[in-house]
Design an enzyme around this catalytic site. Structure first.
Site, PDB file in Angstrom:
ATOM      1  CG  ASP A 184      -4.449   4.926  -9.013  1.00  0.00           C
ATOM      2  OD1 ASP A 184      -4.759   4.425 -10.119  1.00  0.00           O
ATOM      3  OD2 ASP A 184      -4.932   5.984  -8.604  1.00  0.00           O
TER       4      ASP A 184
ATOM      5  CB  CYS B 204      -5.969  -6.915  10.502  1.00  0.00           C
ATOM      6  SG  CYS B 204      -4.816  -5.656   9.927  1.00  0.00           S
TER       7      CYS B 204
ATOM      8  CB  CYS C 256      -2.193  -3.322  10.716  1.00  0.00           C
ATOM      9  SG  CYS C 256      -3.599  -2.540  11.539  1.00  0.00           S
TER      10      CYS C 256
ATOM     11  CB  CYS D 289      -5.618  -4.845  13.989  1.00  0.00           C
ATOM     12  SG  CYS D 289      -6.790  -4.152  12.810  1.00  0.00           S
TER      13      CYS D 289
ATOM     14  CG  HIS E 100      -6.998  -1.410   9.397  1.00  0.00           C
ATOM     15  ND1 HIS E 100      -6.787  -2.735   9.712  1.00  0.00           N
ATOM     16  CD2 HIS E 100      -8.077  -1.395   8.570  1.00  0.00           C
ATOM     17  CE1 HIS E 100      -7.692  -3.488   9.108  1.00  0.00           C
ATOM     18  NE2 HIS E 100      -8.489  -2.698   8.403  1.00  0.00           N
TER      19      HIS E 100
END
Ligand SMILES: [Zn+2]
Length: 373
Positions: free
Chosen positions: A264, A302, A304, A307, A333
């Protein structure tokens, strides 16, 4: 209900592939848990998180206890319902937050007394109370209350904190109702022998999983990894291992290389709001003047939403104008990048080619640096 299945294990202290089963769904490990401190992963809806690839999220019982209060959340049907997230939740006990945020704290054998960083109110928590709070939230995985010594700290202090953490771990096990998974925290500062002792003693207690705590508190990275290296091989192979709070992309790769299963970190979300994107080719600080006329995406490799649709020039403009969309798009992103990185590592471990994955990861960053430099 909680089970962990180790599907692949490249020797003690090597990369692993696993599956965590909870009553709210599966978590394929190694996995990254986005941080939802105040019962929200900042700027995103739970649906967006799910679409990005989040399998499990992390919340913090310290923060939720102080605001809005665990009782209030429990009365509203528990944490999952409160925040409209139907997947697994892991709550951290707050040991680290008390250590790092509380303006005043004092620890005794019984528990820890601290002032709230919000309103200065005096609070007292025992290990049993912390288990009770997490059970009341109705989460899937909880973490025992531990004491995190600072760094550097006198050896005697580090020993005392480790012993107390072990004592509290026993009490926490006895206090829980057994429906929720409970993870121990291995402390021991930067003392390898103490780390080993703690790892062994905690393993014998039979927890559902093990966290490596008290790392990345100001020490050199080399020392961090040395501590992970002495601890990991001593933990039961059949239980998940959670490397707490370390989370640059490099940390994730190095952690997986050393047999860590859970991670995390606030970095992908916090840095997004500060205008920094993590990419395949290194970090992009979006406010840099170099991006004023840059028509390209944050990361050309990428896939996403950000992007696919927006240029660096546009993101830079939004950030400069302090538009809320800038924080959302960068968060989208960064988390997509993190989940994708973890998925790539899982695939590489499954196919027995983690070493070449790791090499390529660093090569890409080197190339990115050269291209910009
Ligand atoms: Zn992207």
């Amino acid at each position: 209900m909680f089970e962990f299945h180790l599907k692949k294990n490249e020797g003690p202290g090597g990369p692993r592939l696993g599956e965590m089963r909870t009553r709210r769904g599966l978590v394929h490990t190694p996995a990254f848990m986005p941080v939802g401190t105040y019962a929200t992963v900042k700027t995103l809806t739970p649906e967006e998180l799910r679409d990005l690839g989040a399998q499990i999220i992390l919340c913090n019982v310290y923060h939720l206890h102080l605001r809005p209060g665990v009782e209030a959340i429990a009365a509203l049907g528990g944490l999952n319902r409160f925040m409209h997230w139907d997947g697994p939740i892991l709550t951290d006990s707050g040991g680290y937050q008390i250590f790092s945020l509380a303006p005043f704290r004092t620890t005794t054998e019984e528990g820890v007394t601290f002032r709230s960083h919000l309103d200065g109110s005096l609070n007292f928590l025992t290990p049993e109370a912390v288990v009770g709070l997490q059970e009341a939230l109705g989460v899937d995985i909880m973490v025992v209350l531990d004491e995190c010594p600072g760094y550097p700290a006198p050896e005697a202090e580090v020993h005392r904190a480790a012993e107390l953490t072990l004592k509290w771990a026993r009490q926490s096990l006895a206090a829980r109702n057994r429906e929720t998974a409970l993870l121990a925290v291995v402390q021991g500062g930067m003392l390898p022998e103490l780390r080993r002792e703690q790892a062994q003693a905690m393993s014998e207690l039979g927890f559902d999983g093990y966290c490596l705590g008290g790392l990345s508190v100001g020490e050199d990275k080399e020392l961090t990894w040395a501590m992970v290296d002495v601890t990991a091989p001593l933990l039961p192979a059949a239980k998940p291992r959670y490397l707490m709070g370390l989370g640059t992309p490099e940390d994730l790769v190095e952690g997986v290389a050393r047999g860590m299963d859970l991670f995390d970190c606030v970095l992908p979300t916090r840095n997004a709001r500060n205008g920094m994107a993590f990419t395949t080719f290194g970090r992009v600080v979006i406010k840099n003047a170099a991006y004023t006329q840059d028509p390209g995406p944050l990361d050309q490799s990428c896939g996403c939403y950000t992007c696919r649709h927006f240029s660096r020039a546009y993101l830079r403009h939004l950030f400069a104008a302090r538009e809320i969309l800038a924080y959302r798009l960068l968060t989208l992103h960064n988390l997509y990048y993190y989940f994708n990185l973890m998925a790539g590592m899982r695939e590489a471990v499954a196919q027995g080619r983690f070493a070449s994955f790791r090499q390529e990861f660093y090569q890409n960053r080197l190339q990115g640096g050269n291209a910009r430099g």
